[in-house]
Write a protein that holds these residues in place. Structure first.
Motif, PDB file in Angstrom:
ATOM      1  N   LEU B 153       0.819  -1.208   0.000  1.00  0.00           N
ATOM      2  CA  LEU B 153       0.000   0.000   0.000  1.00  0.00           C
ATOM      3  C   LEU B 153       0.858   1.266   0.000  1.00  0.00           C
ATOM      4  CD1 LEU B 153      -2.690  -1.041   2.659  1.00  0.00           C
ATOM      5  CD2 LEU B 153      -2.952  -1.046   0.181  1.00  0.00           C
ATOM      6  N   GLY B 154       2.177   1.080   0.002  1.00  0.00           N
ATOM      7  CA  GLY B 154       3.082   2.230   0.002  1.00  0.00           C
ATOM      8  C   GLY B 154       3.063   3.004   1.302  1.00  0.00           C
ATOM      9  N   LEU B 155       2.974   2.297   2.438  1.00  0.00           N
ATOM     10  CA  LEU B 155       2.917   2.987   3.731  1.00  0.00           C
ATOM     11  C   LEU B 155       4.260   2.910   4.442  1.00  0.00           C
ATOM     12  CD1 LEU B 155      -0.465   1.490   4.989  1.00  0.00           C
ATOM     13  CD2 LEU B 155      -0.127   3.622   3.753  1.00  0.00           C
ATOM     14  N   GLU B 156       4.529   3.923   5.257  1.00  0.00           N
ATOM     15  CA  GLU B 156       5.741   3.952   6.084  1.00  0.00           C
ATOM     16  C   GLU B 156       5.344   3.732   7.534  1.00  0.00           C
ATOM     17  OE1 GLU B 156       9.030   4.938   5.177  1.00  0.00           O
ATOM     18  OE2 GLU B 156       8.386   4.646   3.095  1.00  0.00           O
ATOM     19  N   GLU B 157       6.298   3.315   8.365  1.00  0.00           N
ATOM     20  CA  GLU B 157       6.027   3.242   9.804  1.00  0.00           C
ATOM     21  C   GLU B 157       5.661   4.643  10.285  1.00  0.00           C
ATOM     22  OE1 GLU B 157       9.108   1.603  12.208  1.00  0.00           O
ATOM     23  OE2 GLU B 157       9.113  -0.326  11.182  1.00  0.00           O
ATOM     24  N   PRO B 158       4.516   4.813  10.934  1.00  0.00           N
ATOM     25  CA  PRO B 158       4.118   6.148  11.364  1.00  0.00           C
ATOM     26  C   PRO B 158       4.862   6.562  12.634  1.00  0.00           C
ATOM     27  CG  PRO B 158       2.479   4.566  12.044  1.00  0.00           C
ATOM     28  CD  PRO B 158       3.517   3.800  11.284  1.00  0.00           C
ATOM     29  N   ALA B 159       4.934   7.878  12.852  1.00  0.00           N
ATOM     30  CA  ALA B 159       5.563   8.372  14.073  1.00  0.00           C
ATOM     31  C   ALA B 159       4.601   9.254  14.858  1.00  0.00           C
ATOM     32  CB  ALA B 159       6.832   9.147  13.744  1.00  0.00           C
ATOM     33  N   THR B 160       3.603   9.802  14.185  1.00  0.00           N
ATOM     34  CA  THR B 160       2.655  10.676  14.882  1.00  0.00           C
ATOM     35  C   THR B 160       1.239  10.151  14.705  1.00  0.00           C
ATOM     36  OG1 THR B 160       2.226  12.030  12.944  1.00  0.00           O
ATOM     37  CG2 THR B 160       4.068  12.699  14.324  1.00  0.00           C
ATOM     38  N   TRP B 161       0.348  10.686  15.508  1.00  0.00           N
ATOM     39  CA  TRP B 161      -1.055  10.266  15.492  1.00  0.00           C
ATOM     40  C   TRP B 161      -1.671  10.512  14.115  1.00  0.00           C
ATOM     41  CZ3 TRP B 161      -4.001   7.121  17.908  1.00  0.00           C
ATOM     42  CH2 TRP B 161      -5.392   7.264  17.932  1.00  0.00           C
ATOM     43  N   TYR B 195      -1.682   2.655  26.209  1.00  0.00           N
ATOM     44  CA  TYR B 195      -0.893   3.428  25.256  1.00  0.00           C
ATOM     45  C   TYR B 195      -1.541   4.759  24.925  1.00  0.00           C
ATOM     46  CZ  TYR B 195       2.986   0.399  24.698  1.00  0.00           C
ATOM     47  OH  TYR B 195       4.139  -0.278  24.950  1.00  0.00           O
ATOM     48  N   LEU B 196      -2.866   4.753  24.721  1.00  0.00           N
ATOM     49  CA  LEU B 196      -3.524   6.020  24.401  1.00  0.00           C
ATOM     50  C   LEU B 196      -3.367   7.003  25.552  1.00  0.00           C
ATOM     51  CD1 LEU B 196      -6.682   4.550  22.685  1.00  0.00           C
ATOM     52  CD2 LEU B 196      -4.971   6.000  21.586  1.00  0.00           C
ATOM     53  N   GLN B 285       7.183   1.382  17.474  1.00  0.00           N
ATOM     54  CA  GLN B 285       6.761   1.915  18.758  1.00  0.00           C
ATOM     55  C   GLN B 285       5.462   2.673  18.580  1.00  0.00           C
ATOM     56  OE1 GLN B 285       9.669   4.608  20.387  1.00  0.00           O
ATOM     57  NE2 GLN B 285       8.844   4.433  22.462  1.00  0.00           N
ATOM     58  N   PHE B 286       4.575   2.588  19.567  1.00  0.00           N
ATOM     59  CA  PHE B 286       3.294   3.293  19.487  1.00  0.00           C
ATOM     60  C   PHE B 286       3.549   4.784  19.269  1.00  0.00           C
ATOM     61  CE2 PHE B 286      -0.817   4.931  20.616  1.00  0.00           C
ATOM     62  CZ  PHE B 286      -1.695   3.909  20.279  1.00  0.00           C
TER      63      PHE B 286
END
Lengths: 309, 415
Positions: B153-161, B195-196, B285-286
């Motif tokens: 899907l062309g996604l990267e590991e996210p870092a922000t919400w 986590y939230l 990491q979350f």
């Protein structure tokens, strides 16, 4: 000298004679003693102990603090308790469907065709397998993604239905699972009862022109009264004891909506997250009082029948 | 489940050339809850190695089913306690500590060997300023995701919400769910709340909340549920999760119907067994939610304790020293054994993709602190009510007010 020799046996004689004289009265008590003892230690004594613990706040380890009837007060405002009570009522009413269902199957199977013994065993089968297995089988049957139920109702364009995940259906779903073995149990009780039905009375009824429902209601059923009585007793007690199926199928969930009193008591007092012995005991006492009502009624009607006989 | 070890101990003694030290003797009774096959073998081997060093010590090991152990511990601690028993850190040990059933082990923690190398877990073992046990393993929590689907899907590991949600929107658009979860046994929902809350309000607030110092109807708590609801409304979670256990939720990620799983590191083993190789599975990491809040992680710690009424406390202390030693920690936590993180800073981490990332995250990228887990930080009773509320919220987000009021009244009752 002769006197001295014969003296010792004489000393034991009165006692021996007393035992001997009363042996008819004593013997039954001697035989009952182990049973009575165990009944006292494991049933009667714990009942009173539950009453006592329910007056304390106690985590099962530390000091118990006397708080009077506060646990019971809390019960009345506890919504989880209310849900459990309602669910117990649903169990009581719907579980009784096992009695007519068992009667129906018993009458259906009470005929002589080749292999009827095999059919009877097949119908009795669900009662033989463990409740845990029944619970697992029905959990898979109800599974919202892979389950058979959704495949079937899918043919009629309905669903998908998550029976065990929906607070509106979950208790009914578990009761349906419980009815499967319970119906088999009632069936076997009625099959035995039907063996004892007097063929002459049936013949006489037939001569008088009774058939179908009238025959069943006026001739067969009165003769099945003892079987009906036992079927009611075991079903009602079974409904109040329901625990294994709930534990296996939903663990009381979703969000506690399938709990019954016995499960709630276990959760509060003995489970992984429970440390409230007093509160759990209070729930146990309420459950005991409900059961006591039924048991007293059964004992009374048995006593009445015996006097009548 | 009961067995004696002298034979194994003798065999190991023949091989090992370690001289018997200190001359420990008598019996050492050890109760373990490590009933799963791999941890069980690990523990047995570890005890055999310890036995080899102390040939005069008669060690008796009893392994109890992990779930049954949770109820049995109450009985055996009061009636006939062993010399060493396993349990969990933080609030989970409080009932036994306040009932005086666990031995105060502060003296062990003053020994330089332990004080220096186990500092990171000291907080989790401390109640009322004293230490009541030693840890033997811990593991990270985080997001395990399908690397291959992310690539597709062309996604990267996210870092922000925002990135997390943007990713999720694309995943949902591709006909998948973002996260698998099974909440039948409730605690999995506790992980999401942890986590939230840790990311929205930070570690200190989370601890204050689980200790009962903050009202559940507080606006900061509502903010957490608002974030959670954003995901729920997107259709991020698999449907019918309330019917599944955490294991039953695994097929969804394995079959690619969901792309990520917020879980503990113990979930890697079954996912690998199901065929997710390291090029299909990865970890992040979350993500950050409130910018500037120090990231804190969940890392549940499993522990050893000495019951207050133990008979052979000297041998028990020697055993605990051995358990936490760097050498033993390296062995029992490697990929062939527990496959988790060693508690001793001198121990070596096994060369495993997920263990390395987890260790990296916990040692460098978790400045806020390390939480145990919702049902270990909060008292058991509250944890039950709260996690039930979380599950209900995930199914019926509109019930939030009712849930929070229920939690608040439970809080006032319990603390």
């Amino acid at each position: 000298m002769a006197d001295a020799v014969s003296f010792p046996p004489r000393a034991g004689a009165p006692k021996e004679r007393w035992l001997h004289r009363n042996r008819r009265a004593i013997a039954p008590w001697m035989f009952l003693a182990p049973g009575v003892l165990f009944f006292l230690v494991y049933v009667i004594f714990p009942i009173f102990q539950s009453f006592e613990i329910s007056l304390y706040k106690w985590d099962g380890l530390g000091e118990a603090r006397y708080i009077g009837l506060r646990n019971y007060e809390k019960l009345f405002s506890d919504r989880a308790f209310e849900t459990s009570l309602w669910n117990n009522l649903k169990w009581l009413v719907l579980y009784l469907l096992a009695v007519p269902a068992g009667l129906f199957i018993a009458i259906f199977l009470n005929q002589t065709v080749t292999g009827i013994r095999l059919y009877k065993s097949l119908f009795f089968f669900p009662f033989v397998i463990s409740q845990v297995v029944v619970g697992l089988v029905f959990t898979w049957f109800y599974d919202p993604t892979f389950g058979l139920l959704n495949t079937i109702i899918g043919w009629f364009g309905a669903g998908p239905l998550n029976v065990l995940g929906d607070p509106a259906f979950v208790t009914y779903g578990i009761i349906a699972a419980g009815l499967w073995p319970q119906t088999a149990y009632c069936m076997i009780l009625y099959l035995t009862g039907l063996n004892a039905v007097d063929p002459e009375q049936v013949e006489a009824g037939r001569l008088d022109g009774a058939r179908g429902w009238r025959m069943l209601w006026h001739v067969i059923l009165p003769q099945l009264r003892p079987a009906t009585f036992i079927a009611f007793v075991v079903t009602i007690i079974g409904a109040l004891r329901s625990f294994d199926l709930i534990s296996i199928m939903t663990d009381g969930g979703p969000f506690g909506s399938s709990r019954v009193l016995s499960f709630y008591m276990f959760e509060k007092a003995l489970s992984e997250y429970g440390f409230r012995m007093g509160y759990g005991a209070a729930i146990a006492v309420v459950l005991f009082l409900i059961m006591l009502g039924f048991i007293a009624y059964f004992l009374w009607s048995m006593y009445r029948d015996e006097r009548g006989a | 489940m009961r067995f004696m070890l002298p034979a194994a101990a003798l065999a190991a003694a023949a091989i090992a050339s370690v001289p018997a030290s200190a001359g420990l003797s008598g019996n050492l009774k050890i109760f373990l809850d490590t009933s799963n096959p791999a941890p069980r073998a690990t523990m047995e081997a570890m005890i055999a190695r310890f036995g080899a060093q102390h040939p005069d010590l008669d060690i008796e090991t009893t392994i109890i089913d992990r779930e049954a152990y949770k109820t049995q511990i109450r009985n055996f601690l009061t009636a006939d306690p062993p010399d060493v028993a396993t349990w969990y850190a933080a609030n989970r040990m409080r009932p036994y500590v306040s009932a005086g059933l666990f031995e105060d082990l502060s003296d062990l923690w003053e020994e330089p060997e332990i004080a220096e190398n186990l500092a990171s877990t000291k907080g989790a073992m401390t109640i009322d300023g004293k230490q009541w046990g030693v840890p033997y393993t811990y593991y990270q929590w985080g997001v395990y995701y399908r690397e291959d689907i992310f690539n597709e899907l062309g996604l990267e590991e996210p870092a922000t919400w925002e990135e997390e949600k943007a990713n999720c929107a694309k995943i949902v658009a591709s006909g998948r769910a973002c996260y698998t979860i099974g909440t039948k046994y409730l605690w999995t929902a506790g992980g999401w709340f942890d986590y939230l809350n840790l990311r929205t309000n930070g570690y200190d607030f989370h601890m204050a909340l689980t200790q009962g110092e903050v009202e559940w109807t507080d606006d900061r708590v509502r903010a957490v549920f608002a974030k959670w609801r954003e995901l729920i409304d997107m259709g991020a979670f698999i449907a019918n999760h309330q019917t599944y256990s955490w294991q039953e939720a695994l097929p969804f990620i394995v079959n690619g119907e969901a792309t990520a799983y917020l879980m503990g590191n113990f979930s890697v083993a079954p996912m690998r067994e199901a065929g997710l190789t390291d090029d299909k599975l990865d970890f992040y990491q979350f993500v950050e939610i409130t910018p500037g809040i120090a990231k804190a992680e969940d890392a549940p710690t499993d522990t050893f304790h000495i019951p207050a009424n133990a008979r052979n406390k000297d041998a028990a202390r020697a055993f605990l020293r051995y358990v936490v030693s760097a050498e033993n920690q390296t062995i029992i936590n490697n990929g062939e054994n527990l496959g988790q993180l060693p508690v001793n800073a001198q121990a070596a981490i096994d060369d495993d993709e997920f263990l390395r990332q987890g260790f990296e995250m916990l040692s460098r990228n978790s400045p806020g602190g390390v939480a145990q887990f919702f049902d270990r930080d909060a008292p058991a009773e509250l944890a039950k009510v709260a996690m039930e509320g979380f599950q209900e919220f995930m199914v019926f987000p509109d019930h939030l007010d009712d849930i929070l009021e229920r939690l608040e009244s439970a809080r006032q009752d319990i603390y």
